[in-house]
Design a protein around this motif. Structure first.
Motif, PDB file in Angstrom:
ATOM      1  N   SER A 280       0.687  -1.287   0.137  1.00  0.00           N
ATOM      2  CA  SER A 280       0.202  -0.123  -0.114  1.00  0.00           C
ATOM      3  C   SER A 280       0.895   1.232   0.040  1.00  0.00           C
ATOM      4  O   SER A 280       0.538   2.204  -0.925  1.00  0.00           O
ATOM      5  CB  SER A 280      -0.852  -0.027   1.403  1.00  0.00           C
ATOM      6  OG  SER A 280      -1.583   1.174   1.375  1.00  0.00           O
ATOM      7  N   LEU A 281       1.926   1.366   0.932  1.00  0.00           N
ATOM      8  CA  LEU A 281       2.777   2.457   0.887  1.00  0.00           C
ATOM      9  C   LEU A 281       3.521   2.868  -0.519  1.00  0.00           C
ATOM     10  O   LEU A 281       3.571   3.809  -0.816  1.00  0.00           O
ATOM     11  CB  LEU A 281       3.822   2.337   2.161  1.00  0.00           C
ATOM     12  CG  LEU A 281       4.514   3.187   2.389  1.00  0.00           C
ATOM     13  CD1 LEU A 281       3.900   4.607   3.028  1.00  0.00           C
ATOM     14  CD2 LEU A 281       5.657   3.004   3.486  1.00  0.00           C
ATOM     15  N   ALA A 282       4.032   1.605  -0.723  1.00  0.00           N
ATOM     16  CA  ALA A 282       4.815   1.787  -2.265  1.00  0.00           C
ATOM     17  C   ALA A 282       4.094   2.258  -3.281  1.00  0.00           C
ATOM     18  O   ALA A 282       4.546   3.234  -3.955  1.00  0.00           O
ATOM     19  CB  ALA A 282       5.650   0.522  -2.540  1.00  0.00           C
ATOM     20  N   THR A 283       2.794   1.686  -3.492  1.00  0.00           N
ATOM     21  CA  THR A 283       2.083   1.873  -4.595  1.00  0.00           C
ATOM     22  C   THR A 283       1.427   3.616  -4.564  1.00  0.00           C
ATOM     23  O   THR A 283       1.318   4.136  -5.531  1.00  0.00           O
ATOM     24  CB  THR A 283       0.754   1.174  -4.718  1.00  0.00           C
ATOM     25  OG1 THR A 283       0.296   0.920  -3.244  1.00  0.00           O
ATOM     26  CG2 THR A 283       1.485  -0.280  -5.347  1.00  0.00           C
ATOM     27  N   MET A 284       1.271   3.790  -3.080  1.00  0.00           N
ATOM     28  CA  MET A 284       0.586   5.400  -2.986  1.00  0.00           C
ATOM     29  C   MET A 284       1.821   6.321  -3.455  1.00  0.00           C
ATOM     30  O   MET A 284       1.653   7.293  -3.939  1.00  0.00           O
ATOM     31  CB  MET A 284       0.004   5.521  -1.511  1.00  0.00           C
ATOM     32  CG  MET A 284      -1.336   4.802  -1.220  1.00  0.00           C
ATOM     33  SD  MET A 284      -1.904   5.380   0.237  1.00  0.00           S
ATOM     34  CE  MET A 284      -3.470   4.724   0.196  1.00  0.00           C
ATOM     35  N   ILE A 285       2.975   5.988  -3.038  1.00  0.00           N
ATOM     36  CA  ILE A 285       4.234   6.876  -3.262  1.00  0.00           C
ATOM     37  C   ILE A 285       4.460   6.871  -4.650  1.00  0.00           C
ATOM     38  O   ILE A 285       4.788   8.278  -5.366  1.00  0.00           O
ATOM     39  CB  ILE A 285       5.444   6.423  -2.472  1.00  0.00           C
ATOM     40  CG1 ILE A 285       5.386   6.599  -0.730  1.00  0.00           C
ATOM     41  CG2 ILE A 285       6.530   7.119  -2.836  1.00  0.00           C
ATOM     42  CD1 ILE A 285       6.460   6.055  -0.014  1.00  0.00           C
ATOM     43  N   ILE A 286       4.273   5.768  -5.462  1.00  0.00           N
ATOM     44  CA  ILE A 286       4.492   5.925  -6.813  1.00  0.00           C
ATOM     45  C   ILE A 286       3.711   6.728  -7.600  1.00  0.00           C
ATOM     46  O   ILE A 286       3.683   7.444  -8.408  1.00  0.00           O
ATOM     47  CB  ILE A 286       4.594   4.210  -7.250  1.00  0.00           C
ATOM     48  CG1 ILE A 286       5.937   3.585  -6.876  1.00  0.00           C
ATOM     49  CG2 ILE A 286       4.785   4.136  -8.882  1.00  0.00           C
ATOM     50  CD1 ILE A 286       6.122   2.069  -6.890  1.00  0.00           C
ATOM     51  N   GLY A 287       2.421   6.178  -7.172  1.00  0.00           N
ATOM     52  CA  GLY A 287       1.164   7.013  -7.637  1.00  0.00           C
ATOM     53  C   GLY A 287       1.311   8.528  -7.593  1.00  0.00           C
ATOM     54  O   GLY A 287       1.120   9.377  -8.548  1.00  0.00           O
TER      55      GLY A 287
END
Length: 318
Positions: A280-287
């Motif tokens: 969740s954290l990684a995909t939100m940051i990438i987004g």
């Protein structure tokens, strides 16, 4: 003026006199009014003194000399900017392009009303392994990616309406893709003509295998620019949204599973021990980063100004 012949060159002193005389012979035979534009891309031999001599002997010969080697695309850009002919012909200076092809290329623009006609070296005299096979693969990929159905994108022998060269921005290493750039600029009538290819008479080729690697990288670039160059937010915003939704759903899953465990009086684990937390954290940051890339792209697109991509040290007859 009927014709502008634009010839980019690098260290071609041995072929210039012969090429000039051959072109002049074709021009006089067909009663064309013409100019020959030699673009010296930072030659270190006697190419520029020869161009100066030719310009004194023939007022139709013009020259532009770069301060150093900036590349074929930049040389063509300078030639296109200076060209005054109704039809513009480009050809290489190594005598592998046949000037006898010029009248037919001219006629296809002037009479058949093509916007651009690209030469096709159907029978080549290059090294099969070093040039022919990689060239076939490169041309196939270019056709599939661009939708322009040409057999030989990289042929230096091409003819254009003047309005095409004035509206196509050739930069970086994009000289291979001028037909694609023309299509993206709105010029739809693109033709092809089988042309004679001659074995190199003097010197050695200036291109190595790295040009095909660069060519494929440029192909990806031009595909991206043609699809998203004017609205980068459409790509980066969409990807950012997808990544952010994935992260949001993963966070929702973590929260829901924790509440269910609490409701069922089951032992719970720390959020940071759940692998979905990091997803969740990684995909939100990438987004978020993709969104920012889209915004920055839009800002740069609106704020950019034209920059010189080459420096001219001398000109003759211009």
């Amino acid at each position: 003026m009927n014709l502008s012949i634009v010839i980019p060159l690098l260290n071609e002193e041995e072929s210039l006199h012969e090429l000039h005389n051959w072109i002049v012979s074709v021009m006089e035979k067909n009663s064309y009014s013409y100019e020959i534009l030699f673009i010296d891309d930072g030659s270190t031999d006697n190419s520029w003194p020869i161009i100066e001599t030719l310009s004194h002997e023939n007022a139709n010969v013009k020259g532009i000399r770069f301060m150093k080697n900036f590349g074929k695309s930049q040389a063509l850009h300078a030639g296109f900017a200076a060209a005054k002919g109704d039809v513009v012909i480009t050809m290489d200076a190594d005598l592998q392009d046949d000037p006898e092809e010029i009248p037919e290329l001219y006629a296809m623009i002037a009479n058949d009303k093509y916007d651009l006609v690209s030469g096709w070296k159907k029978k080549r005299y290059d090294n099969v392994v070093m040039k022919n096979l990689p060239s076939k693969l490169f041309n196939w990929a270019a056709r599939m990616t661009s939708g322009v159905k040409l057999h030989d994108f990289n042929c230096g022998l091409k003819s254009y309406q003047n309005r095409v060269v004035k509206n196509v921005e050739v930069s970086g290493e994009m000289h291979r893709y001028i037909p694609v750039l023309a299509k993206n600029a709105g010029f739809k009538k693109i033709g092809e003509k089988v042309v004679k290819h001659r074995a190199r008479k003097y010197g050695e080729t200036k291109f190595g295998m790295n040009r095909f690697i660069n060519g494929f990288l440029d192909l990806i670039t031009i595909w991206f620019l043609s699809r998203f160059g004017k609205q980068p937010m459409h790509l980066f915003g969409a990807l950012g949204s997808i990544m952010f939704v994935i992260g949001f759903l993963a966070a929702g899953y973590i929260g829901a599973s924790k509440l269910i465990r609490l409701y069922d009086h089951e032992p719970t684990i720390l959020v940071t021990e759940n692998p979905w937390f990091y997803i969740s954290l990684a995909t939100m940051i990438i987004g978020t980063q993709l969104f920012l890339a889209g915004f920055l792209g839009e800002i740069i697109l609106r704020a950019r100004q034209g920059n010189d991509r080459y420096k001219v040290s001398d000109t003759v007859n211009l």
